[in-house]
Design an enzyme around this catalytic site. Structure first.
Site, PDB file in Angstrom:
ATOM      1  N   HIS A 313       0.625  -1.241  -0.070  1.00 12.82           N
ATOM      2  CA  HIS A 313      -0.088   0.100   0.037  1.00 12.82           C
ATOM      3  C   HIS A 313       0.816   1.120   0.073  1.00 12.82           C
ATOM      4  CE1 HIS A 313      -3.236   2.974   1.153  1.00 12.82           C
ATOM      5  NE2 HIS A 313      -3.950   2.021   0.551  1.00 12.82           N
ATOM      6  N   ASP A 370      -8.003  -5.697   0.286  1.00 18.26           N
ATOM      7  CA  ASP A 370      -8.485  -6.466  -1.024  1.00 18.26           C
ATOM      8  C   ASP A 370      -7.928  -7.509  -1.161  1.00 18.26           C
ATOM      9  OD1 ASP A 370     -10.365  -4.443  -1.806  1.00 18.26           O
ATOM     10  OD2 ASP A 370      -8.807  -3.440  -2.945  1.00 18.26           O
TER      11      ASP A 370
HETATM   12  N1  CMC Z   1       4.279  -7.338  -5.033  1.00 16.34           N
HETATM   13  C1  CMC Z   1       5.728  -7.466  -5.105  1.00 16.34           C
HETATM   14  N2  CMC Z   1       6.550  -6.165  -4.989  1.00 16.34           N
HETATM   15  C2  CMC Z   1       5.891  -5.260  -4.577  1.00 16.34           C
HETATM   16  C3  CMC Z   1       4.416  -5.222  -4.571  1.00 16.34           C
HETATM   17  C4  CMC Z   1       3.530  -6.229  -4.591  1.00 16.34           C
HETATM   18  N3  CMC Z   1       2.316  -6.396  -4.467  1.00 16.34           N
HETATM   19  N4  CMC Z   1       4.016  -3.762  -4.259  1.00 16.34           N
HETATM   20  C5  CMC Z   1       5.181  -2.995  -4.108  1.00 16.34           C
HETATM   21  N5  CMC Z   1       6.125  -3.952  -4.596  1.00 16.34           N
HETATM   22  C6  CMC Z   1       7.601  -3.586  -4.484  1.00 16.34           C
HETATM   23  C7  CMC Z   1       7.643  -2.649  -5.803  1.00 16.34           C
HETATM   24  O1  CMC Z   1       8.303  -3.514  -6.809  1.00 16.34           O
HETATM   25  C8  CMC Z   1       8.834  -1.717  -5.172  1.00 16.34           C
HETATM   26  O2  CMC Z   1      10.186  -2.217  -5.324  1.00 16.34           O
HETATM   27  P1  CMC Z   1      11.584  -1.446  -5.504  1.00 16.34           P
HETATM   28  O3  CMC Z   1      11.455  -0.620  -4.300  1.00 16.34           O
HETATM   29  O4  CMC Z   1      12.498  -2.586  -5.315  1.00 16.34           O
HETATM   30  O5  CMC Z   1      11.332  -0.722  -6.822  1.00 16.34           O
HETATM   31  C9  CMC Z   1       8.464  -1.392  -3.980  1.00 16.34           C
HETATM   32  O6  CMC Z   1       7.581  -2.503  -3.464  1.00 16.34           O
HETATM   33  C10 CMC Z   1       7.641  -0.205  -3.789  1.00 16.34           C
HETATM   34  O7  CMC Z   1       6.551  -0.277  -4.488  1.00 16.34           O
HETATM   35  P2  CMC Z   1       5.973   0.776  -5.232  1.00 16.34           P
HETATM   36  O8  CMC Z   1       5.208   0.451  -6.697  1.00 16.34           O
HETATM   37  O9  CMC Z   1       6.947   1.894  -5.471  1.00 16.34           O
HETATM   38  O10 CMC Z   1       4.777   1.549  -4.207  1.00 16.34           O
HETATM   39  P3  CMC Z   1       3.669   2.031  -4.454  1.00 16.34           P
HETATM   40  O11 CMC Z   1       3.030   2.923  -3.230  1.00 16.34           O
HETATM   41  O12 CMC Z   1       3.874   3.100  -5.594  1.00 16.34           O
HETATM   42  O13 CMC Z   1       2.484   1.132  -4.807  1.00 16.34           O
HETATM   43  C11 CMC Z   1       0.665  -0.291  -4.778  1.00 16.34           C
HETATM   44  C12 CMC Z   1       1.377   0.802  -3.879  1.00 16.34           C
HETATM   45  C13 CMC Z   1      -0.585  -0.548  -3.967  1.00 16.34           C
HETATM   46  C14 CMC Z   1       0.245   0.210  -6.100  1.00 16.34           C
HETATM   47  C15 CMC Z   1       1.500  -1.614  -4.994  1.00 16.34           C
HETATM   48  O14 CMC Z   1       1.933  -2.087  -3.708  1.00 16.34           O
HETATM   49  C16 CMC Z   1       0.891  -2.659  -5.536  1.00 16.34           C
HETATM   50  O15 CMC Z   1       1.089  -2.626  -7.007  1.00 16.34           O
HETATM   51  N6  CMC Z   1       0.223  -3.663  -5.142  1.00 16.34           N
HETATM   52  C17 CMC Z   1      -0.664  -4.641  -5.683  1.00 16.34           C
HETATM   53  C18 CMC Z   1      -2.044  -4.146  -6.150  1.00 16.34           C
HETATM   54  C19 CMC Z   1      -2.918  -3.826  -4.944  1.00 16.34           C
HETATM   55  O16 CMC Z   1      -3.046  -5.052  -3.996  1.00 16.34           O
HETATM   56  N7  CMC Z   1      -3.826  -2.675  -4.975  1.00 16.34           N
HETATM   57  C20 CMC Z   1      -4.628  -2.598  -3.978  1.00 16.34           C
HETATM   58  C21 CMC Z   1      -4.278  -1.488  -3.088  1.00 16.34           C
HETATM   59  S1  CMC Z   1      -5.349  -1.382  -1.578  1.00 16.34           S
HETATM   60  C22 CMC Z   1      -6.933  -0.906  -2.133  1.00 16.34           C
HETATM   61  C23 CMC Z   1      -6.974   0.395  -2.713  1.00 16.34           C
HETATM   62  O17 CMC Z   1      -6.405   1.446  -2.066  1.00 16.34           O
HETATM   63  O18 CMC Z   1      -7.331   0.688  -3.899  1.00 16.34           O
END
Ligand code: CMC
Length: 435
Positions: A313, A370
């Site tokens: 998140h 989720d």
């Molecule tokens: N699986 C594997 N690696 C991950 C994941 C994951 N689900 N989420 C983040 N990472 C890694 C990412 O690759 C990055 O690694 P590095 O620092 O080496 O590049 C690091 O963790 C930080 O990730 P980010 O993408 O920069 O983080 P963000 O804050 O931009 O993204 C997120 C948040 C929710 C979009 C992301 O964690 C994700 O894609 N999760 C899976 C989708 C998901 O479950 N979404 C629902 C969110 S809760 C409901 C809502 O609010 O809508």
């Protein structure tokens, strides 16, 4: 220099300017850089809004490190345990918990607005039978403005209130109609004698030949409790991507139905509301517990786009308080509706495996709301392509609350970010024969 300022030096020019800190009731202060360009001749660059507050709001507060979520100051755990979705919608929209009379009037008004225009119902016939329900949601929600154009004066508080009420009241009716269209069942009208969640389930599943009731002639209370809970947990989440989309669209003065349709589009993505559907698709792809290590390795591989859906998140970096609550409800629902579906066991095994993995620990990636909501919806027999639609029903209360808050503030300005231009500098046009 006062304590409540931040001083920024432009080392390229030697110019120095002081910027005021803007403080909320609680939480991290923000540097008000509205005059930065004027004073220092630079912009800020923050794609993804990693350090940027886009507005002031009194609706929802999150402390991501402590796992705190408050709606109008009330902890989500208390609302989840003691309140109902309709009461929470009132709270979000009006700022205070309702008195008994206010709640009764609010419920009455929601019931009163729950029908959709017959002409709108016919719209569904224009959609192909296998259209994704979210695509129908976007179109039908946006089209509501065509039916209520005499009450679209956004400077009139009563027009704003009634538009918001209409969306909260009609969204379950539209959502159920999307499902009925996709399975070819006749449309079911809302019933005035049923509560918000009961009504939705009745519109989803009753048939002309069969009532939607259990053997005691009731709509199952465990189902309704779980739905209320999921709707409460999904009702608002401060400036997430879809709410920010609603706000940005609203800043142009566009009508609220169009703005909420824009929010629905933003919610659809798998990084946001589409995650609950994506979790189930991922679990189906993993299939069996022994394949978990293979998929965890894929999630960690930088060259593989696969991510563990339902994990991580932007704001919660220790735990998502909504996930803690949904995990418990998930057990309760599965105990009530036992199933030999191995999905739940697989989900728990995946959660356990990921939580012990160094990569997930180091990056603070925990299950989010989720991860469990999809499994609960599946146990309640909600079809998978309706999961994100369920999120829409709940989040509509949040979207309209933000929209009303924003529109009631004087001095609105259009939201207009700047960019760092990376294209060609000026060059002369070349006629086609010389290219
Ligand atoms: N699986 C594997 N690696 C991950 C994941 C994951 N689900 N989420 C983040 N990472 C890694 C990412 O690759 C990055 O690694 P590095 O620092 O080496 O590049 C690091 O963790 C930080 O990730 P980010 O993408 O920069 O983080 P963000 O804050 O931009 O993204 C997120 C948040 C929710 C979009 C992301 O964690 C994700 O894609 N999760 C899976 C989708 C998901 O479950 N979404 C629902 C969110 S809760 C409901 C809502 O609010 O809508």
């Amino acid at each position: 220099m006062t304590k409540d300022t931040v001083t920024i030096t432009n080392n390229a020019t030697g110019e120095v300017a002081e910027f005021a800190l803007s403080r909320g009731t609680v939480g991290i202060p923000a540097v008000d850089i509205g005059t930065l360009n004027k004073e220092l001749g630079v912009f800020t660059f923050d794609p993804g809004f990693m350090s940027t507050a886009s507005c002031k709001s009194a609706i929802t507060y999150i402390d991501g490190d402590k796992g705190v979520l408050l709606y109008r100051g009330y902890p989500i755990e208390q609302l989840a345990a003691k309140s109902s979705f309709v009461e929470v919608a009132y709270l979000l929209m009006n700022g205070e918990l309702p008195t008994e009379f206010e709640l009764l009037s609010f419920k009455d008004e929601i019931r009163h607005h729950s029908m959709i225009h017959e002409a709108l119902r016919v719209f569904f016939n224009g959609f192909h039978y296998d259209a994704h329900p979210m695509s129908m949601m976007v179109g039908v929600m946006g089209s509501l403005s065509a039916f209520y154009h005499s009450e679209l004066d956004m400077n009139d508080p009563e027009h704003r209130r009634i538009s918001a009420m209409r969306m909260v009241a009609k969204v379950p009716t539209i959502a159920a109609a999307c499902y009925r269209h996709s399975v070819g069942w006749p449309f079911v009208y809302p019933r005035l004698d049923l509560g918000y969640c009961e009504n939705f389930m009745n519109m989803m599943f009753s048939l002309p030949s069969q009532k939607y009731v259990d053997k005691n002639n009731y709509i199952d209370p465990v189902t309704i409790k779980a739905l209320n809970l999921l709707f409460i947990l999904h009702a608002d989440h401060e400036q997430n991507a879809s709410t920010s989309t609603v706000r940005l669209a609203s800043s142009t003065g566009a009508n609220p139905y169009a703005c909420v349709a824009a929010g629905i589009s933003a919610l659809w993505g798998p990084a946001h509301g589409g995650a609950n559907e994506a979790v189930l698709a991922m679990l189906a792809e993993i299939g069996t517990v022994d394949r978990i290590p293979e998929f965890i390795a894929k999630a960690k591989d930088k060259n593989d786009p696969f991510r563990l859906m339902g994990f991580g998140h932007r704001v919660y970096k220790n735990f998502d308080p909504r996930a803690t609550i949904t995990r418990e409800t998930c057990h309760e629902v599965l105990a009530k509706f036992p199933s030999d579906d191995p999905l739940f066991e697989l989900a728990l095994a995946l959660e356990e495996y990921a939580l012990k993995d160094e990569y997930f620990i180091e990056k603070k990636l925990y299950p989010n709301v989720d991860f469990y909501s999809g499994i609960i919806y599946k146990a309640l027999k909600i079809p998978e392509d309706m999961f994100t639609v369920m999120f829409v029903i709940a989040r509509t209360a949040g979207w309209v609350s933000h929209w009303m808050e924003m529109m009631s503030e004087p001095g609105q300005r259009i939201g207009r970010p700047r960019q760092i231009y990376t294209g060609n500098d000026v060059r002369d046009y070349v006629v086609e024969s010389d290219r």
